[in-house]
Design a protein around this motif. Sequence first.
Motif, mmCIF file in Angstrom:
data_model
loop_
_atom_site.group_PDB
_atom_site.id
_atom_site.type_symbol
_atom_site.label_atom_id
_atom_site.label_comp_id
_atom_site.label_asym_id
_atom_site.label_seq_id
_atom_site.Cartn_x
_atom_site.Cartn_y
_atom_site.Cartn_z
ATOM 1 N N VAL A 163 0.853 -1.185 0.000
ATOM 2 C CA VAL A 163 0.000 0.000 0.000
ATOM 3 C C VAL A 163 0.889 1.235 0.000
ATOM 4 C CG1 VAL A 163 -1.771 1.275 1.258
ATOM 5 C CG2 VAL A 163 -1.845 -1.225 1.188
ATOM 6 N N LEU A 164 0.659 2.126 -0.964
ATOM 7 C CA LEU A 164 1.452 3.348 -1.105
ATOM 8 C C LEU A 164 0.686 4.538 -0.535
ATOM 9 C CD1 LEU A 164 2.519 2.747 -4.835
ATOM 10 C CD2 LEU A 164 3.593 1.847 -2.753
ATOM 11 N N ARG A 165 1.382 5.662 -0.377
ATOM 12 C CA ARG A 165 0.726 6.862 0.173
ATOM 13 C C ARG A 165 0.270 7.818 -0.914
ATOM 14 N NH1 ARG A 165 5.166 7.271 5.004
ATOM 15 N NH2 ARG A 165 4.671 5.218 5.840
ATOM 16 N N SER A 166 0.598 7.489 -2.161
ATOM 17 C CA SER A 166 0.190 8.321 -3.301
ATOM 18 C C SER A 166 0.310 7.433 -4.542
ATOM 19 C CB SER A 166 1.087 9.569 -3.403
ATOM 20 O OG SER A 166 2.404 9.212 -3.734
ATOM 21 N N PRO A 167 -0.070 7.922 -5.733
ATOM 22 C CA PRO A 167 0.042 7.080 -6.929
ATOM 23 C C PRO A 167 1.463 6.570 -7.150
ATOM 24 C CG PRO A 167 -1.333 8.971 -7.395
ATOM 25 C CD PRO A 167 -0.772 9.195 -6.029
ATOM 26 N N GLY A 168 1.580 5.280 -7.521
ATOM 27 C CA GLY A 168 2.873 4.697 -7.881
ATOM 28 C C GLY A 168 3.193 5.056 -9.322
ATOM 29 N N MET A 169 4.358 5.669 -9.561
ATOM 30 C CA MET A 169 4.716 6.154 -10.896
ATOM 31 C C MET A 169 5.721 5.262 -11.613
ATOM 32 S SD MET A 169 2.716 8.642 -10.966
ATOM 33 C CE MET A 169 3.148 9.378 -12.547
ATOM 34 N N SER A 170 6.696 4.706 -10.863
ATOM 35 C CA SER A 170 7.732 3.861 -11.469
ATOM 36 C C SER A 170 8.020 2.682 -10.548
ATOM 37 C CB SER A 170 9.038 4.638 -11.676
ATOM 38 O OG SER A 170 8.883 5.677 -12.610
ATOM 39 N N VAL A 171 8.375 1.546 -11.172
ATOM 40 C CA VAL A 171 8.793 0.370 -10.405
ATOM 41 C C VAL A 171 9.992 -0.251 -11.122
ATOM 42 C CG1 VAL A 171 7.069 -1.124 -11.542
ATOM 43 C CG2 VAL A 171 8.069 -1.810 -9.344
ATOM 44 N N CYS A 172 11.053 -0.593 -10.343
ATOM 45 C CA CYS A 172 12.265 -1.211 -10.898
ATOM 46 C C CYS A 172 12.649 -2.398 -10.026
ATOM 47 C CB CYS A 172 13.430 -0.226 -10.914
ATOM 48 S SG CYS A 172 13.156 1.260 -11.884
ATOM 49 N N PHE A 179 15.202 -10.067 -4.657
ATOM 50 C CA PHE A 179 14.131 -9.794 -3.697
ATOM 51 C C PHE A 179 13.988 -8.300 -3.407
ATOM 52 C CE2 PHE A 179 18.058 -10.656 -1.497
ATOM 53 C CZ PHE A 179 18.158 -9.617 -0.591
ATOM 54 N N LYS A 180 14.689 -7.431 -4.173
ATOM 55 C CA LYS A 180 14.605 -5.989 -3.909
ATOM 56 C C LYS A 180 13.861 -5.270 -5.030
ATOM 57 C CE LYS A 180 18.649 -5.069 -1.030
ATOM 58 N NZ LYS A 180 20.030 -4.581 -1.124
ATOM 59 N N LEU A 181 12.880 -4.479 -4.624
ATOM 60 C CA LEU A 181 12.042 -3.739 -5.563
ATOM 61 C C LEU A 181 12.081 -2.257 -5.185
ATOM 62 C CD1 LEU A 181 10.206 -4.925 -7.818
ATOM 63 C CD2 LEU A 181 8.303 -4.774 -6.201
ATOM 64 N N MET A 182 12.173 -1.391 -6.189
ATOM 65 C CA MET A 182 12.120 0.058 -5.959
ATOM 66 C C MET A 182 10.796 0.595 -6.480
ATOM 67 S SD MET A 182 14.316 3.073 -7.753
ATOM 68 C CE MET A 182 13.030 3.520 -8.920
ATOM 69 N N VAL A 183 10.106 1.377 -5.664
ATOM 70 C CA VAL A 183 8.830 1.972 -6.053
ATOM 71 C C VAL A 183 8.896 3.478 -5.835
ATOM 72 C CG1 VAL A 183 6.355 2.086 -5.566
ATOM 73 C CG2 VAL A 183 7.536 -0.122 -5.495
ATOM 74 N N ILE A 190 10.632 7.675 -2.716
ATOM 75 C CA ILE A 190 11.058 6.443 -3.391
ATOM 76 C C ILE A 190 11.364 5.428 -2.301
ATOM 77 C CG2 ILE A 190 12.793 5.375 -4.881
ATOM 78 C CD1 ILE A 190 13.231 8.163 -6.143
ATOM 79 N N ARG A 191 10.686 4.278 -2.350
ATOM 80 C CA ARG A 191 10.902 3.253 -1.319
ATOM 81 C C ARG A 191 11.446 1.981 -1.939
ATOM 82 N NH1 ARG A 191 6.325 5.261 0.666
ATOM 83 N NH2 ARG A 191 6.512 6.339 2.664
ATOM 84 N N PHE A 192 12.251 1.271 -1.133
ATOM 85 C CA PHE A 192 12.772 -0.033 -1.526
ATOM 86 C C PHE A 192 12.128 -1.078 -0.637
ATOM 87 C CE2 PHE A 192 15.645 3.220 -2.719
ATOM 88 C CZ PHE A 192 16.153 2.826 -3.943
ATOM 89 N N TYR A 193 11.633 -2.126 -1.265
ATOM 90 C CA TYR A 193 10.926 -3.183 -0.539
ATOM 91 C C TYR A 193 11.689 -4.491 -0.633
ATOM 92 C CZ TYR A 193 6.900 -0.041 -0.450
ATOM 93 O OH TYR A 193 6.064 1.032 -0.239
ATOM 94 N N ASP A 194 11.657 -5.240 0.469
ATOM 95 C CA ASP A 194 12.177 -6.601 0.499
ATOM 96 C C ASP A 194 10.999 -7.531 0.215
ATOM 97 O OD1 ASP A 194 12.779 -9.224 1.421
ATOM 98 O OD2 ASP A 194 14.414 -8.420 2.627
#
Length: 326
Positions: A163-172, A179-183, A190-194
């Motif tokens: 769940v994001l706090r605003s629209p998601g614009m890019s994902v890498c 196992f690492k995702l950048m949103v 910009i957040r990094f998720y495990d």
Amino acid sequence: MKQDSTRNTSYTVDCEDYVHVVKFNPFDSGDVCSLIAYGGNNYVVVGTCRFQEEDAEVEGMQYKTLRTFHHGIRVDAIAWSPETRLDAIPPQIRFCTAASDRKLRLFTSDLQDKNEFKTIDGHTDYINDLVFAPNDGQEMASVSDDHTCRVWDLEGNEKAHFVLRSPGMSVCWHPEEAFKLMVAEKNGTIRFYDLITQQAILSLECEQTPLMSADWCLKNTLKIGAVAGNDWLIWDITRSSYPQDKRPVHVDRARLFRWSRVNENLFATTGYPGKTTTQLQVHHLGHAQPILTGTAAVGSGLTWHRTLPLCAVGGDHKIFFWVTEM
């Protein structure tokens, strides 16, 4: 390297329709030619490109359409799968699209009789970006105006949901650490998720909005770049959560940011698709001014070649290509 070299396109390809998005295949497909896909109002075209910069026998550029896929609705984003192989028997083409009906479509083709697509439902608003897992291509991640990032398997099952706090614009997706995702969110975060723990592990801040596009530098994965407002911004994630470098680029607001795949100091930005033209700028971190400025008729989409310092933008019945120095 010429400073501020405003110039016309190096090459163009004529298309049947307005090109909303264009994407070079970032993975090795086992062929000397580069795969490129572009999306229009109701179809996706997959073709191959070969440039004189990589093959002395080519004069300028050779382009060949491999297949046109009926899509039935405007294409908003395209992601290539690393499972795409032109050297397999039969060849396999696999890519996924995001469309204006808020659905993902996963296409698989052998360029002959087998042409399948699967529709993936779940997002409740526009999908802004999507990406395949780069190591095996067995999962995809997508971000949307519905304030979520979702991870899917190839059957369309949702494997993770952030769940994001605003629209998601890019994902890498991290090229080595699967196992690492950048949103990147529109609010400038910009957040990094495990993906194993499904927790955020790091965040960066633009301190300005709207963030429209961000990218992970594959030549140096400590570098992140983005455009927000009129500026480009660069982070070194080991140094600070705030940008180390930023500069104003497009007076009409910046729209897209993409790192070159061959040089960690080279990147491109585009301005907002205007009424008549869109500006493309290619930047080098060692130079104060853009090293190349180009214009495209109402351009959209931005993509770099896998092995050349060459980028492409879509536009009105055309794809425009620019070659720059390293």
